[in-house]
Design an enzyme around this catalytic site. Structure first.
Site, short mmCIF file in Angstrom:
data_model
loop_
_atom_site.label_atom_id
_atom_site.label_comp_id
_atom_site.label_asym_id
_atom_site.label_seq_id
_atom_site.Cartn_x
_atom_site.Cartn_y
_atom_site.Cartn_z
N GLU A 153 0.92 -1.28 -0.06
CA GLU A 153 0.04 0.00 -0.06
C GLU A 153 1.00 1.17 -0.01
O GLU A 153 0.35 2.24 -0.50
CB GLU A 153 -0.90 0.00 1.20
CG GLU A 153 -2.03 -1.15 1.12
CD GLU A 153 -2.97 -0.89 -0.05
OE1 GLU A 153 -3.35 0.29 -0.20
OE2 GLU A 153 -3.21 -1.95 -0.54
N SER A 163 -46.07 -36.87 31.74
CA SER A 163 -45.84 -37.67 32.94
C SER A 163 -44.24 -37.23 33.39
O SER A 163 -43.93 -37.63 34.59
CB SER A 163 -45.48 -39.26 32.69
OG SER A 163 -47.00 -39.62 32.18
#
Length: 821
Positions: free
Chosen positions: A137, A509
Site C-alpha cells: 500500500e 408424565s
C-alpha cells in the site's frame, strides 16, 4: 536672389539646431507630439513597439493571475481547512470491538460484533505482517510527510500499463484519514481534504501510531476489521502464527476486499498475493528466494462460521443475556470477554445425539421428498444466487446444502450447487431414501451433503433429508447449576428459535416426580399403597375419567410402582388427597416457573413449562433438595481486563435432602424396570423420568447422575402427533442415553448418597409392610419415624371409595387432558 535663398535656408537650420527655443511648460506637450508625428517611421520600430506592448500586457496579466490565483488558493484552503474535522478525534477514537465468548476451557466459541475487530498493539503485530501491508500500500510510508507524490505517479503509471487499477496512490496516512474522519465519497474536494488531514496527522502522531490505527481499522472483507480479525477469519490463527504466504494474501485485500476475497474469488486472491510478494521483494523486505517459496506454499482457508464457532444456541442465549444486563449495543462495541460454562465436548455430543435421534425417528415416521420445484428460469436464478453467496470456496462435509436437480437419466440423479456439480449416491446407511431418487425430476430442489470431493467443481453427494420434527437438549451440573450444553433445535441454520428456553410445552408424565415429592412431604411414603381403579369427576356437564396408558387398572399400587410405571390414576388420587392448592403451593416452593391452573389435570403435566425450567427443578432431587440457579456466564471482563461479573453457584434449599433422595431412588427404578429402561445402557447409577402428552405430541426424558443432569424434548413446533406409540421412552430416552454416554466418558462411576435422616428397612413390595431380609424383600428408605413398624408411623393407605371428594374443578378447561405414559 540665390544668396537670399541660401541665407534663408541657413537661417532655418540655425533656428532649428543652433539654439534651443525657450518654451513654457504648456508648449512642451505640443512640441513632443509634433516631434513624434514628424519622426521617421520604419517597420522595425513598429514591430518592437508591438512586442513591448504585448510583453508588458502579458507580464501585467501574469502578475494579476498569480495574485488572483494565490487569493483563490488561499480562499479554497481557508474554505476547506475551516470545515476539516479535528485530527485530535483520531487520538481519542474508540472503535467498536468484538465481544468474544469462551467455553469453560478457554476455547473461543463465538463472537458478537458489528465490526469484527481485535485491537492489537503495534509491537504485537509481527514485522512480516507490517511489511507486507507497507509494501502493498505505501512502501515510502516511513519517508513521506503524509502525501507521496512519487507514489501517486508510480501508481498512475502501473495502472495505465496494466489496464486496470492494481495500485493505489493514497498513502497509509491518507487511508487512515479517509476511513476514520471522512466519507468514502469520490470527489476532488474530498481528496484535497484527505491530503490536508494526512499532513496534519503526520504532525500529530508518530509513524507507528498511524500504522497502529491502519492495521487495526482497515476493512479486509468477510466482516473482518483489522489484521487480527482477518487472521482469525481466513485462517483461524493468531497473528504470530501467520506464514509469509498467508500475510501476503491478507495484505492484498485492502485494495478491493470483495474482488480479492479468497472465499469467493480464489484466482484473484492468488494473483494479488503474488503482486504483494513481488512488492515486498522489490522493497527489500524479503529475498527473491523467500518470495518464490511463499508463492509455492499451500494455503488452507478456515471454514466460515460467522458469529458462532461452536454452540450457536448457547452463544445466542449469552448474547441476549448481555443485552439485558448491559444494553442493546454493548455486546457489539465494548470488546467484552465472556467466559461461559459451556463445554465444547458435551456440546458436540448433545448436537450429535439430538440430530441422530431425530433422524432415526424421521426415518420411522416422516419421510420427505423434494423441498420444492423450480421452473428453468427460477432454477437459473437460484443457481446464480448460490454462486454469488458460496463463491469458489470448497463445500463442507458437515453442512447440508440445497441443490437443484439437473439430470435424472439412466437412474442417476445429478445436481448443482452454485458452481459445483455431481451425482447423488445412495449408501447402505440411507437405503430407505432410494425411492426418493427415483421420484425426482429436473428442477426439484433437494437437500444434500458432500459424500466425497472430486476434482475442481466436481463432487459426489448423498441425500440429506432434514426432518421437519424438532427437538431440544440441555445439560447442567446439578450441584452448581452450570449449564454445560444447550441445543435449541435440530438445525441452527434452519431455525434460531431456542426450544430450551423459548418454547413452553406440556411435560406429561415428566411432571409426576414433582407431584410425588409433594406427596412425600404430605405424610406419604414410597411404600404407601393407593388403589389403581376407576375414578370419575363431574365438571360442567362433563365427566372426566382418567385412565392409564395401558387402558388397564392395576389395583393396590405403591407410590414407588406408580411412579416407576407412570400410573395416571394413582397420581390423580394422590392429588385429590393432598389438594390441588397444596400441590400448586409446593410447586412454587420448588421454584417452578409456570402458570399452574387450579385443576386436577395439573398433576398429569397439563401446565406448559420450558425444558430449562423443568430440568432445573429436577436438579433439586439430584442436589439433595437444593435448587441451583442456572448459570451460563461464569465471568465477564471489559476490554481492559477489568472484571465486570464473577458468578458463583447460587443454591437454595427448597425441600429436605431426605425427600430429594426418596424421589431419586424411585426415579432409579424408572430406569431399572419402568418406562425409562432404554437408559440402562448408560451402565452407571442414574435416575430419570419419561413424559408423553396427548396423541403423542411431545416426548420427554429428564434424567441425571450425581455429576450431570440432562433434559430432552422432541416434537413438532405446530403441535401435531409425532407418530403412533412414539413415547418419551422410545423417542427421548435414547437421545438422553446417547448424550450421557459421550458426556460422561472417562468420568468416575458414582452412586447417589443416602442422607442421614433416612431409615432404610426391608419391606414387601406389594403390601408395603416391613419384612425380614431375604428373597423378595425391597430395601426402602423412609423419613425416620415413618418406616413400617415404627411407633409413630403414618403410612397413607387410600382406596378408591375412601378418596375425599374434590370440590375443585377437574379439567374441563384443558379438554380432559390425559398423560400417555
Amino acid at each position: 536672389m540665390p544668396a537670399k535663398a541660401g541665407m534663408t535656408s541657413g537661417a532655418r537650420c540655425s533656428i532649428s539646431y543652433a539654439k534651443p527655443l525657450a518654451l513654457d511648460p504648456s508648449d512642451w506637450r505640443r512640441y513632443r507630439l509634433l516631434t513624434i508625428m514628424t519622426r521617421p517611421r520604419t517597420k522595425r520600430g513598429v514591430l518592437a513597439r508591438f512586442v513591448r506592448f504585448w510583453r508588458n500586457l502579458f507580464v501585467t496579466v501574469a502578475i494579476l493571475g498569480v495574485i488572483g490565483g494565490g487569493l483563490a488558493v488561499a480562499l479554497v484552503y481557508w474554505e476547506i481547512s475551516s470545515t476539516l474535522p479535528p485530527v485530535d478525534r483520531m487520538t481519542d477514537y474508540h472503535a467498536p470491538v468484538a465481544t468474544q465468548v469462551f467455553a469453560d476451557d478457554g476455547t473461543l466459541i463465538g463472537e458478537l460484533y458489528i465490526e469484527r475487530r481485535y485491537l492489537t498493539p503495534i509491537d504485537q503485530i509481527p514485522a512480516m505482517v507490517r511489511n507486507a501491508f507497507i509494501a502493498a500500500e505505501d512502501d515510502g510510508f516511513y519517508h513521506h510527510k503524509g502525501v507521496d507524490v512519487v507514489s501517486i505517479g508510480r501508481a498512475l503509471f502501473n495502472n495505465l500499463a496494466s489496464g486496470a487499477k492494481v495500485q493505489g496512490g493514497s498513502t497509509i496516512t491518507q487511508q487512515v484519514v479517509k476511513s476514520l474522519l471522512l466519507t468514502p465519497q469520490k470527489s476532488y474536494t474530498r481528496k484535497l481534504r484527505e491530503m490536508l488531514l494526512a499532513v496534519r496527522l503526520e504532525r500529530q502522531l508518530s509513524k507507528d501510531e498511524i500504522l497502529y490505527l491502519y492495521l487495526n481499522h482497515i476493512y479486509l472483507g468477510s466482516g473482518a476489521y483489522g489484521v487480527a480479525a482477518a487472521a482469525r477469519e481466513y485462517y483461524a490463527k493468531p497473528l504470530d502464527e501467520l506464514s509469509l504466504a498467508e500475510a501476503a494474501l491478507l495484505a492484498g485485500l485492502p485494495q478491493a476486499p470483495s474482488r480479492y476475497s479468497p472465499f469467493r474469488h480464489w484466482s484473484h486472491a492468488k494473483a494479488r498475493q503474488r503482486y504483494v510478494l513481488d512488492r515486498m521483494a522489490a522493497a527489500g523486505f524479503i529475498t527473491v528466494e523467500e518470495r518464490d517459496a511463499a508463492r509455492r506454499a499451500p494455503l488452507a482457508l478456515a471454514p466460515r462460521h460467522g458469529n458462532f464457532i461452536h454452540a450457536p444456541d448457547y452463544v445466542e442465549h449469552v448474547r441476549r443475556l448481555l443485552e439485558e444486563r448491559y444494553g442493546e449495543t454493548a455486546p457489539y462495541e465494548l470488546g467484552l470477554k465472556v467466559y461461559t460454562n459451556a463445554n465444547v465436548a458435551m456440546q458436540t455430543a448433545a448436537e450429535n445425539a439430538l440430530r441422530d435421534g431425530i433422524r432415526e425417528l424421521d426415518a420411522r415416521e416422516h419421510y420427505q421428498g423434494a423441498l420444492r420445484h423450480l421452473d428453468p428460469t427460477e432454477a437459473a436464478t437460484f443457481t446464480k444466487q448460490q454462486s454469488q453467496s458460496l463463491g469458489e470456496a470448497p463445500l463442507l462435509r458437515t453442512r447440508p446444502y440445497e441443490a437443484v436437480v439437473t439430470d435424472t437419466r439412466n437412474g442417476i440423479v445429478r445436481v448443482r450447487i452454485g458452481i459445483f456439480r455431481g451425482p447423488v449416491q445412495t449408501t447402505p446407511t440411507d437405503g430407505h431414501n432410494a425411492p426418493v431418487l427415483r421420484s425426482l425430476s429436473i428442477g426439484d430442489v433437494i437437500r444434500v451433503q458432500v459424500a466425497a470431493p472430486g476434482k475442481g467443481t466436481d463432487y459426489q453427494f448423498m441425500l440429506d433429508q432434514s426432518p421437519l420434527i424438532e427437538g431440544a437438549l440441555v445439560a447442567l451440573e446439578p450441584t452448581t447449576g452450570a449449564v454445560k450444553a444447550m441445543v435449541g433445535g435440530y438445525d441452527w441454520e434452519r431455525s434460531q428459535f431456542n426450544r430450551v428456553v423459548q418454547a413452553a410445552r406440556q411435560p406429561g408424565s415428566a411432571f409426576k416426580p414433582l407431584v410425588y415429592a409433594a406427596a412425600l412431604d404430605h405424610n406419604y411414603t414410597p411404600a404407601s399403597i393407593v388403589v389403581d381403579g376407576p375414578i370419575s369427576f363431574a365438571d360442567n356437564n362433563h365427566v372426566w375419567s382418567p385412565h392409564n396408558y395401558e387402558n388397564k387398572f392395576f389395583g393396590p399400587t405403591s407410590l414407588r410402582d406408580a411412579l416407576t410405571f407412570s400410573r395416571n390414576i394413582v397420581t390423580v388420587k394422590i392429588t385429590v388427597n393432598i389438594g390441588v392448592k397444596y400441590l400448586i403451593s409446593y410447586l412454587h416452593q420448588l421454584g417452578l416457573n409456570a402458570t399452574l391452573e387450579p385443576n386436577l389435570s395439573v398433576a398429569l403435566g397439563s401446565a406448559e413449562v420450558t425444558l430449562l425450567d423443568l430440568a432445573t427443578t429436577y436438579a433439586v432431587f439430584a442436589n439433595r433438595g437444593q435448587r441451583p440457579e442456572p448459570i451460563f456466564i461464569q465471568k465477564i471482563t471489559d476490554a481492559q481486563g477489568n472484571v465486570l461479573e464473577d458468578r458463583t453457584p447460587q443454591l437454595r434449599q427448597v425441600i429436605s435432602p431426605e425427600t430429594a433422595y426418596q424421589i431419586t431412588s424411585m426415579l432409579e427404578d424408572v430406569i431399572r424396570r419402568g418406562t425409562g429402561k432404554k437408559a440402562q445402557e448408560l451402565q452407571r447409577p442414574a435416575a430419570g423420568k419419561t413424559g408423553t402428552t396427548n396423541d403423542f405430541m411431545d416426548a420427554w426424558f429428564i434424567g441425571y447422575t450425581p455429576q450431570l443432569l440432562a433434559g430432552v424434548w422432541v416434537g413438532f413446533d405446530e403441535k401435531r402427533t409425532i407418530g403412533s406409540k412414539e413415547t418419551g421412552g422410545r423417542v427421548a430416552a435414547p437421545i438422553w442415553t446417547r448424550f450421557m454416554q459421550r458426556a460422561l466418558e472417562g468420568q468416575p462411576i458414582l452412586d447417589f448418597q443416602v442422607p442421614d435422616g433416612l431409615s432404610c428397612v426391608p419391606i414387601n413390595a406389594h403390601s408395603g409392610q416391613r419384612v425380614r431380609y431375604g428373597e423378595g424383600a425391597l430395601l426402602e428408605c423412609f423419613h425416620k419415624g415413618t418406616e413400617p413398624g415404627a411407633p409413630q408411623a403414618a403410612v397413607a393407605q387410600l382406596v378408591a371409595d375412601e378418596a375425599p371428594p374434590s370440590a375443585e374443578p377437574a379439567a374441563a378447561t384443558l379438554d380432559f387432558f390425559r398423560s400417555e405414559d
